[in-house]
Design a protein around this motif. Sequence first.
Motif, PDB file in Angstrom:
ATOM      1  N   THR A 184       0.856  -1.186   0.000  1.00 38.50           N
ATOM      2  CA  THR A 184       0.000   0.000   0.000  1.00 38.50           C
ATOM      3  C   THR A 184       0.890   1.232   0.000  1.00 38.50           C
ATOM      4  O   THR A 184       1.814   1.339   0.819  1.00 38.50           O
ATOM      5  CB  THR A 184      -0.906   0.020   1.239  1.00 38.50           C
ATOM      6  N   GLU A 185       0.595   2.148  -0.908  1.00 36.26           N
ATOM      7  CA  GLU A 185       1.415   3.354  -0.990  1.00 36.26           C
ATOM      8  C   GLU A 185       1.017   4.322   0.118  1.00 36.26           C
ATOM      9  O   GLU A 185      -0.164   4.610   0.329  1.00 36.26           O
ATOM     10  CB  GLU A 185       1.255   4.027  -2.356  1.00 36.26           C
ATOM     11  N   TRP A 186       2.022   4.822   0.789  1.00 38.71           N
ATOM     12  CA  TRP A 186       1.845   5.738   1.933  1.00 38.71           C
ATOM     13  C   TRP A 186       1.251   7.060   1.452  1.00 38.71           C
ATOM     14  O   TRP A 186       1.772   7.717   0.563  1.00 38.71           O
ATOM     15  CB  TRP A 186       3.199   5.966   2.598  1.00 38.71           C
ATOM     16  N   GLY A 187       0.115   7.423   2.044  1.00 37.72           N
ATOM     17  CA  GLY A 187      -0.501   8.703   1.730  1.00 37.72           C
ATOM     18  C   GLY A 187      -1.162   8.770   0.370  1.00 37.72           C
ATOM     19  O   GLY A 187      -1.478   9.868  -0.102  1.00 37.72           O
ATOM     20  N   ARG A 188      -1.430   7.641  -0.273  1.00 37.08           N
ATOM     21  CA  ARG A 188      -2.056   7.674  -1.603  1.00 37.08           C
ATOM     22  C   ARG A 188      -3.222   6.710  -1.721  1.00 37.08           C
ATOM     23  O   ARG A 188      -4.256   7.036  -2.301  1.00 37.08           O
ATOM     24  CB  ARG A 188      -1.015   7.349  -2.671  1.00 37.08           C
TER      25      ARG A 188
END
Length: 794
Positions: free
Chosen positions: A725-729
């Motif tokens: 999971t991409e951080w902050g996206r």
Amino acid sequence: MNYANFPLDKRMPLPSSDAGDGDDFIDIERLLGMAARQAKVVGVCAIIGLFLGMLYLQTTPPKFVSVSSVLIDEGLNKIVDDISAASTTMQTDSAILSQIEILTSTRLAAVVVDKLKLDQNDTFMNPPQSALAQGVGFVRGLIQYVRPSSPVMPGVGDISKLDPAARAALIAGSSRDYAILKLQNEIRADRVGRSYVIALGYQATDPALAKAITKAYADAYLADQLDASFDATERAAVWLQGRLTELRESSQQASLAVEKFRAEHGLSANSDGQLMSDKQLADLNAQLIVAQADTARASARYQQYKSIVDSGSDNAFKDAAISSDQPSSSVIAALKTRYLTVAKRQQDVEANFGPQHPQAVALAKEKADISTQIFGELKQLTESYRNEYEVALARETALRANVAAAQGKSSIDNQSQVQLRDLDQKATALSTLYQTFLGRYEEAAQQQSFPVGKIRIISDASTPLAASSPRTVIVLGLSLVLGVLMGAGFGGLNEFNERFFRTGEEVRDRVGLKFLGYLPTIGSKPSKEDKPAEPDLKVARSPAAIERRARMRVSVDAPASMFSETLRSAKIAFDVVMEGQGSRVIGVISVLPGEGKSTVAANLAGLLAANGSRTLLIDGDLRNPGLSRSLGMEAEQGLMEAVVSGQTWQSVGKIDRQTKLAIIPAVLRGHFSHTSELLSSAGMRRFIENAKETFEYIVVDLPPLGPVVDAKAFAPLVDGFVLVTEWGRTPRAMVRSMLESEPYVANKIVGAVLNKVDLKKLAKYGSFGASEKFFDKYSSYYLDKSEVRSKATV
């Protein structure tokens, strides 16, 4: 425990809400964290607010205030109050408020406008405006231009239809009315504390104009008070003069009516003011009381003697009342004495000689004669007392008749006296009222020549030396506060829109997955994984392509980095969950494209191979083989050809010379939409089973869950998934929805990693005491970030 084989109905359910547990009513720690994250936004808005405040100060013309103090002084008017007909005391708040309303009235404003000709003063009518006011006027002008309308005045209508002379006169009159209304709205009159002082002030861009208007207002107010006092006194004197004539005539008529009524009814009075009829009635009542007493006494005596006579001569002689009632010199007393003497002698003779003795017989006869004489005297007395009783009774009856007649006369006189008293009171009241009004008229006449008001100016208006507005400190302070509030609003909006994963705690709490760690951003901004292939050799050897290939080997080139440490944490999780299995198939997935799953898969496989484990890396994204493209692999055959033709991994695999990592690339051949059937086919199962005979770890880079179903189709062949999971996206709600809709895949996810983490910002999202706050203290255990970047660009 093997979570991959754990029954679906026994798994722990996902959290029921994405909004947090909400145990605390106000989470101070969370609010402080928000403030720290949005500090830049608040700071920028505060600077903008200060800039706007400075711009306002530069574009707003200064204004000056001139103030005059007016005292409502009771001491000045004490002399007038001593002779005034109507003394007014100003001891209540309502009286002060009334004076303030007089100060701000239209009448005083009209007096000042006419005195100073303010309707012809351009500085007063059209003062300089600030940029803000000009902007508002410009907007109003645009509205008026878009929607034009003819000027209309109340009671006149459309003034454009009037003739020029009438229109000019009307405009001139309206200019005066506008000046009056403007002055009335701008003048300020306020009470000073709880005193009797009223501060009168006016603010203008010209200090001289402010002083002139304030002074003219104070003078007009003082003159108005004097005029009001003089007019009131004059009106009172005129009214009192007319009233005095009426009262004098009424008083005289009332006095004549009293005397006339008294003469007609004969209501004369004695020296003490009592009516003659009342005096006569009182005398008759006194005489009647005496007569009643005499009658009662005569009747009692008559009845007493009558009862004695009726009882006979023997009993009458023995009655003691005769002796007590009669004096000693009376005939009855003498006879009674003789009777007793004879009776005693008879008793002696009979005792000596017997009752038949002649002398005893003679004495008995003499005693009988005396008794007869006594009884005869008693009869005469009884008749005498009866006559006295009848006389007293007749006198009482006559007095009663006289009293009744006197009472009738007195009742008539009393009724007349009531009417007379009413007339007399009316005459007295009119006389008193006449005297009072006469005195007030004389006082009012004297007061006309002595006009003194209760108003005194204690502070004259002066020319202001410094501007009263805009106040620099207040404007800048208010601008700063408004800027901070605006920044807080924008910051709150940013926090409200924060719907992404930021910390491992959110991964555990929001979607119920095990958090494996943070993967920091390495190198420059990575390119999107969904880019088309680069067949050109020059493009493949470009610096961007070299950097992508280096990013795929961070765990090998920088084994002491935080990136590699997080992958080791993932390996330990797999080893614990899949303990006892010979070969382990690990699928690397994401929800959205571009989250870095291919980079994670390549580095995880490289880490496993570098540690000496036999590892196979498969590019399972047959539609967009980002892994093969980033590794720069140029192959004619790949996974699709091997599965379709039934080949083994040896026929299409490539071996990394440094780590001995076996790699199965994917070759993109036009548009192929049946990749999910290929990944779930029997040929794919045979290919994986053949690979398990050789390798301990098989890492498969699968397509994202959101756009295609390939990962779901391949799920039966996977022992466990790693969710990238991409951080902050990546939105939390999307991940949660995907896991809820695909429970089979969700049950096989061993854990999740947050990729592309900005370590400088991460600490702002961690709670106090969380590990995110201490990453700077972990730096001695990790490879320096600059070293990671340098290795990533090799």
